[in-house]
Design a protein around this motif. Structure first.
Motif, PDB file in Angstrom:
ATOM      1  N   TYR A 158      29.603 -94.681 -32.900  1.00 22.99           N
ATOM      2  CA  TYR A 158      30.666 -95.524 -32.169  1.00 22.99           C
ATOM      3  C   TYR A 158      31.262 -96.152 -32.157  1.00 22.99           C
ATOM      4  O   TYR A 158      31.874 -96.891 -31.938  1.00 22.99           O
ATOM      5  CB  TYR A 158      29.723 -96.694 -33.899  1.00 22.99           C
ATOM      6  N   MET A 174      27.590-105.621 -32.374  1.00 22.11           N
ATOM      7  CA  MET A 174      26.646-105.315 -31.713  1.00 22.11           C
ATOM      8  C   MET A 174      25.472-105.634 -32.583  1.00 22.11           C
ATOM      9  O   MET A 174      25.041-105.996 -32.766  1.00 22.11           O
ATOM     10  CB  MET A 174      26.837-103.113 -32.641  1.00 22.11           C
ATOM     11  N   ASN A 179      17.669-101.863 -36.885  1.00 26.25           N
ATOM     12  CA  ASN A 179      17.767-101.872 -38.625  1.00 26.25           C
ATOM     13  C   ASN A 179      19.181-100.717 -38.393  1.00 26.25           C
ATOM     14  O   ASN A 179      20.360-100.790 -38.433  1.00 26.25           O
ATOM     15  CB  ASN A 179      16.807-101.984 -39.575  1.00 26.25           C
ATOM     16  N   ASP A 181      20.128 -99.367 -35.908  1.00 27.88           N
ATOM     17  CA  ASP A 181      21.357 -98.476 -35.009  1.00 27.88           C
ATOM     18  C   ASP A 181      22.096-100.089 -35.416  1.00 27.88           C
ATOM     19  O   ASP A 181      23.725 -98.820 -35.868  1.00 27.88           O
ATOM     20  CB  ASP A 181      20.530 -99.628 -33.750  1.00 27.88           C
ATOM     21  N   LEU A 182      22.143-100.772 -36.244  1.00 27.97           N
ATOM     22  CA  LEU A 182      22.850-102.059 -36.660  1.00 27.97           C
ATOM     23  C   LEU A 182      23.426-101.177 -38.326  1.00 27.97           C
ATOM     24  O   LEU A 182      24.939-101.207 -38.563  1.00 27.97           O
ATOM     25  CB  LEU A 182      22.195-102.884 -36.738  1.00 27.97           C
ATOM     26  N   ASN A 183      22.735-100.844 -39.018  1.00 29.89           N
ATOM     27  CA  ASN A 183      23.534-100.070 -40.124  1.00 29.89           C
ATOM     28  C   ASN A 183      24.257 -98.958 -39.218  1.00 29.89           C
ATOM     29  O   ASN A 183      25.434 -99.270 -40.735  1.00 29.89           O
ATOM     30  CB  ASN A 183      22.138 -99.925 -41.004  1.00 29.89           C
ATOM     31  N   ALA A 185      26.220 -98.752 -37.319  1.00 29.78           N
ATOM     32  CA  ALA A 185      26.960-100.157 -36.621  1.00 29.78           C
ATOM     33  C   ALA A 185      27.821-100.505 -37.768  1.00 29.78           C
ATOM     34  O   ALA A 185      29.375-100.739 -37.931  1.00 29.78           O
ATOM     35  CB  ALA A 185      26.624-101.234 -35.623  1.00 29.78           C
ATOM     36  N   HIS A 186      27.045-100.882 -38.572  1.00 27.51           N
ATOM     37  CA  HIS A 186      27.863-101.704 -40.536  1.00 27.51           C
ATOM     38  C   HIS A 186      29.095-100.610 -40.381  1.00 27.51           C
ATOM     39  O   HIS A 186      30.018-100.712 -40.815  1.00 27.51           O
ATOM     40  CB  HIS A 186      27.677-102.541 -40.984  1.00 27.51           C
ATOM     41  N   ARG A 191      30.936-105.729 -36.469  1.00 25.73           N
ATOM     42  CA  ARG A 191      30.188-106.674 -36.732  1.00 25.73           C
ATOM     43  C   ARG A 191      28.677-106.552 -36.147  1.00 25.73           C
ATOM     44  O   ARG A 191      28.697-106.072 -34.612  1.00 25.73           O
ATOM     45  CB  ARG A 191      30.863-108.093 -36.003  1.00 25.73           C
ATOM     46  N   THR A 192      28.153-107.446 -36.635  1.00 22.28           N
ATOM     47  CA  THR A 192      26.389-106.692 -36.487  1.00 22.28           C
ATOM     48  C   THR A 192      25.743-108.304 -35.704  1.00 22.28           C
ATOM     49  O   THR A 192      26.029-109.278 -36.292  1.00 22.28           O
ATOM     50  CB  THR A 192      25.905-105.982 -37.635  1.00 22.28           C
ATOM     51  N   PHE A 194      21.542-109.110 -35.436  1.00 26.76           N
ATOM     52  CA  PHE A 194      20.294-108.852 -35.256  1.00 26.76           C
ATOM     53  C   PHE A 194      19.352-109.673 -35.164  1.00 26.76           C
ATOM     54  O   PHE A 194      18.911-110.898 -34.930  1.00 26.76           O
ATOM     55  CB  PHE A 194      19.509-108.927 -36.439  1.00 26.76           C
ATOM     56  N   TYR A 215      23.234-109.122 -41.956  1.00 24.26           N
ATOM     57  CA  TYR A 215      24.505-108.790 -40.474  1.00 24.26           C
ATOM     58  C   TYR A 215      25.473-110.194 -40.723  1.00 24.26           C
ATOM     59  O   TYR A 215      24.646-111.324 -41.186  1.00 24.26           O
ATOM     60  CB  TYR A 215      23.257-108.705 -39.736  1.00 24.26           C
TER      61      TYR A 215
END
Length: 236
Positions: A158, A174, A179, A181-183, A185-186, A191-192, A194, A215
């Motif tokens: 990232y 992102m 989840n 992937d976003l977790n 990225a966070h 920013r995220t 879903f 998110y």
């Protein structure tokens, strides 16, 4: 929220891999008079692939290689050993012939008119090029973990993507339906968003269909994302 670019997970968020692969299995099975519930082997193939690629650090292979290697294991597991080398090649190629979810291309075009849009993916570059051309998708860039050499969810993936985009992580949204992937990225400062994809795994349903944290955006589809991101805001 100072969003300067959007980065999209591509495998399940943008591409309907399950339906595309089920169709490919139907086609190949018909050559041999095989009828089966193809949903199960397709999902098994996906699980084995993800296990073989997620979190890899500087491997000497990419996701297409894993697709081909673990396909034999899936076919053996479900008793489809009689499929030929040509059949297996056709199934492997089906990844390069996937359709995007119907709501994606038009929404992406609208978003791209306002902001840079990037495919940030574990898929190999050649696969993203092929499916993008097939679906009329135009990216400002493709950033594959294949290029970075470090695969999600490692923070380095990232941070490298943000550096290559010449942006701070907090300036990148992102977008994914996963989840993990976003977790990650966070945690890396992005920013995220879903995007729910309840049909990603076919009738079985996805393993993580619900957001597991707060998110920045939680949406049902890309039209919702377009409206949310492009809504007038004093921050932009």
């Amino acid at each position: 929220m100072n969003i300067q670019a959007l980065a999209f997970d591509t495998g399940g968020t943008v591409l309907d891999w399950h339906a595309g692969l089920v169709n490919a299995f139907h086609r190949v099975g018909a050559r041999h008079g095989i009828t089966a519930d193809w949903h199960a082997p397709v999902n098994d193939w996906r699980r084995r692939t993800m296990k073989g690629i997620v979190g890899q650090v500087r491997p000497d292979f990419h996701m297409d290689d894993v697709h081909r290697r673990v396909l034999d294991d899936t076919l053996a597991q479900f008793g489809f050993d009689r499929l030929t080398a040509a059949d297996r090649l056709d199934l492997w190629r089906a990844w390069h012939e996937l359709d995007a979810w119907p709501d994606f291309p038009a929404a992406l075009a609208a978003l791209r008119a306002a902001l840079p849009v990037v495919s940030f993916t574990m898929l190999p570059v050649s696969l993203v090029v092929d499916v993008s051309r097939r679906n009329g998708i135009v990216w400002d860039a493709i950033i594959s973990c294949e290029m970075i050499g470090v695969y999600k969810p490692h923070a380095e993936a990232y941070r490298t993507a943000a550096r290559w985009m010449n942006l701070e992580p907090a300036q990148i949204l992102m977008v994914a339906c996963h989840n993990f992937d976003l977790n990650a990225a966070h945690q890396a400062g992005m920013r995220t968003a879903f995007v729910r994809r309840p049909e990603e795994w076919g009738p079985e349903g996805p393993p993580d269909p619900l957001p597991n944290m707060a998110y920045d955006f939680i949406i049902d589809g890309f039209d919702d994302l377009r409206r949310a991101v492009l809504a007038p805001s004093p921050d932009r």
